[in-house]
Enzyme design. Sequence first.
Site, PDB file in Angstrom:
ATOM      1  N   ASP A 163      12.502 -63.656 -16.108  1.00 34.81           N
ATOM      2  CA  ASP A 163      11.705 -62.645 -15.420  1.00 34.81           C
ATOM      3  C   ASP A 163      10.333 -63.205 -15.108  1.00 34.81           C
ATOM      4  O   ASP A 163       9.807 -64.042 -15.834  1.00 34.81           O
ATOM      5  CB  ASP A 163      11.564 -61.358 -16.236  1.00 34.81           C
TER       6      ASP A 163
ATOM      7  N   ASP B 296      19.541 -58.046 -10.604  1.00 33.89           N
ATOM      8  CA  ASP B 296      19.049 -56.675 -10.487  1.00 33.89           C
ATOM      9  C   ASP B 296      17.642 -56.784  -9.902  1.00 33.89           C
ATOM     10  O   ASP B 296      16.654 -56.849 -10.624  1.00 33.89           O
ATOM     11  CB  ASP B 296      19.033 -56.028 -11.877  1.00 33.89           C
TER      12      ASP B 296
ATOM     13  N   CYS C 275      17.839 -50.016  -7.788  1.00 32.33           N
ATOM     14  CA  CYS C 275      17.753 -48.577  -8.023  1.00 32.33           C
ATOM     15  C   CYS C 275      17.143 -47.934  -6.782  1.00 32.33           C
ATOM     16  O   CYS C 275      16.276 -47.077  -6.870  1.00 32.33           O
ATOM     17  CB  CYS C 275      16.973 -48.249  -9.280  1.00 32.33           C
TER      18      CYS C 275
ATOM     19  N   CYS D 278      16.617 -61.208 -12.973  1.00 25.41           N
ATOM     20  CA  CYS D 278      15.386 -60.404 -13.007  1.00 25.41           C
ATOM     21  C   CYS D 278      15.538 -59.449 -14.172  1.00 25.41           C
ATOM     22  O   CYS D 278      15.855 -58.275 -14.003  1.00 25.41           O
ATOM     23  CB  CYS D 278      15.184 -59.643 -11.706  1.00 25.41           C
ATOM     24  N   ALA D 279      15.340 -59.979 -15.383  1.00 23.99           N
ATOM     25  CA  ALA D 279      15.881 -59.337 -16.579  1.00 23.99           C
ATOM     26  C   ALA D 279      15.032 -58.188 -17.137  1.00 23.99           C
ATOM     27  O   ALA D 279      15.568 -57.155 -17.507  1.00 23.99           O
ATOM     28  CB  ALA D 279      16.088 -60.378 -17.659  1.00 23.99           C
TER      29      ALA D 279
ATOM     30  N   LYS E 172      19.695 -53.943 -19.072  1.00 25.35           N
ATOM     31  CA  LYS E 172      21.016 -54.479 -18.722  1.00 25.35           C
ATOM     32  C   LYS E 172      21.307 -55.781 -19.467  1.00 25.35           C
ATOM     33  O   LYS E 172      22.452 -56.050 -19.839  1.00 25.35           O
ATOM     34  CB  LYS E 172      21.117 -54.689 -17.217  1.00 25.35           C
TER      35      LYS E 172
ATOM     36  N   PRO F 209      12.771 -54.975 -18.091  1.00 19.66           N
ATOM     37  CA  PRO F 209      12.535 -54.961 -19.541  1.00 19.66           C
ATOM     38  C   PRO F 209      13.798 -55.136 -20.389  1.00 19.66           C
ATOM     39  O   PRO F 209      13.728 -55.010 -21.601  1.00 19.66           O
ATOM     40  CB  PRO F 209      11.935 -53.582 -19.755  1.00 19.66           C
ATOM     41  N   GLY F 210      14.928 -55.429 -19.762  1.00 12.07           N
ATOM     42  CA  GLY F 210      16.043 -55.910 -20.562  1.00 12.07           C
ATOM     43  C   GLY F 210      17.127 -54.914 -20.888  1.00 12.07           C
ATOM     44  O   GLY F 210      17.994 -55.201 -21.713  1.00 12.07           O
TER      45      GLY F 210
END
Lengths: 167, 434
Positions: free
Chosen positions: B280, B321, B374, B257-258, B263, B260-261
């Site tokens: 994503d 994530d 988060c 689940c990349a 990580k 906005p990138g």
Amino acid sequence: MMPLTILEYPDHRLRIRAKPVTTVNGNLITLAHRMLDAMYVAPGIGLAATQVNVHRQLLVLDVSEDRNDPLILINPVITAREGELETNEGCLSVPGYYEPVIRSENIRLDAVNSDGETFSMDANGLLAVCIQHEIDHLKGKLFVDYLSLTKRQIIRKKLLKQQKQRD
Amino acid sequence: MTEPNEYETAVNLLAGVLQHGKPLIFRDQRHVAPLDTQKRDPTPLCKQICYGVLRDYYRLTFYRDSLVTRKLPSKQADLEILLLCGIYSICSLKRPAHTSVNATVQTTRHLNKAWASGFINGVLRNFIRRRNDLEKRADESTETRWNHPEWLQKSLRCAWPEDAENIMVANNDPAPMTLRINLQKTDIARYQQQLMSSGLKSTPIAGAPSALQLHTAVSVDRLPGFSDGFASVQDEASQLVAPLLSLEPGDKVLDACAAPGGKTCHLLEIEPEIRLQAVDVDPERIRYLDDNLRRLGLNCDTVSGNFLDYENGLFNKILLDVPCSATGIIRRHPDIKLLRNSADIDKLSDIQTELLNHAWKHLETGGLLIYSTCSVLPQENEQLVYQFVQSRKDVIVLPVDSVRGNALKSGRQLLPQLQGHDGFYMARLRKVVP
């Protein structure tokens, strides 16, 4: 030099169509800078020469957050439009009134810059709205012209009353 | 043309959240460069009013409803929001109260409701007179005392009896701005020096080797070398995730689940010699990922599509994530308090479980998976991972070592800290022969 005064609706001089600028000279640039000063003091984000009773196709703008990115456009012509955007507009010549107006969201235009060079640019969002609003001034048109007759009459009456009280 | 009125813009943005349930995201929060100067964000004052009203929403609403006892017709909802903005300005902006009152009253003209100027003026002056009394009464109810909805307070107190109140205080305090320095291009000391010469003070953070915390938040345009990929904006807590994969050259890595990138790019900065696929579901957010990759001069396969439909072989390392309640970053997105409810958490944890099961299918035996959110709610974090581990025989939980947060039976939970990191959860799972 005296600061420039901004004409107020329904002053008929706001209806005069501006003529194209033929030569970009020192006088014109001085005028542009005085217009910018008047615009920053007002405070506004755009001002057309028509509003200071000079009927030449000249306008100044600054939509930047820090008010440090002035733009001078001479003989601007919109060459392409796309999309629609409704925002609440206000005008330094119609003080105290704010009404929704629909404009194009993205525009492309040709214009001459303060060095006398022709260029084209794209604008969107607030800048596009502001440019369209100011170009209307050069054609003798005001944002209140987009409103209903009744609304325009009310604004006209109230502004006339205010102007009378001031004089 | 005159400038758009800041209070009016704030009222419109807040109406999006309060009436239409639309999240409030400003362009500069996307941290994409170069910022397009034409589509500008609202002014700092307008943003401050929006954030302030959302942070103090419950308290401000209590003040307003104590002063305006009759409910206004729905057509006048904008006036109700304007009152919140006005009361917020009086309480929290560093300017004389009458300036706030005047600005708020002026705005009625911009809303085309000049007739309401007397009403707004009256309510605000009434507030100034009765402020002391109202402030005392506001502490009587827990919702107004802590500025958090009842359900969320209950969840927090139940999950973190000792820390719940600290979490809520941190949630209502603005977050610091932390940078991730691209160690491929520069090093911490040198970049700190560069920041210093641009007039920006920063501090390195123990345990996060690529992080610098700025002393004051600034627009990304002001960061030296930002558009050349020297630094990115990323909280300290999210910077702990990528190193957990212990990357080595040649690893086959999936970021499930990349966008906005943040990580994703961090993975490549740590070890450029990996084969990385980034997936994503949201094509628009994939664009932010692509922008970030380009800016940082990195390369990877980006795939736009629902990860649950994704079938593309096996990986030896996976970063998952998952989308979550974001209850760990309420201080960055105060609208979360108003937009989420307890039923959302159940729905989210179902989706998260599904994503975890699907990702597990793509992991080689012996491979490593990092699950992170988060969120600060155990339902999305520890409980979920615990249930997953219990339901399978081919998984062991590895410890997550860090100087931050609390080690749990499965994973590590970071709680939001005043002027420190966000709330965050991460777990390290290894696939073994059952």
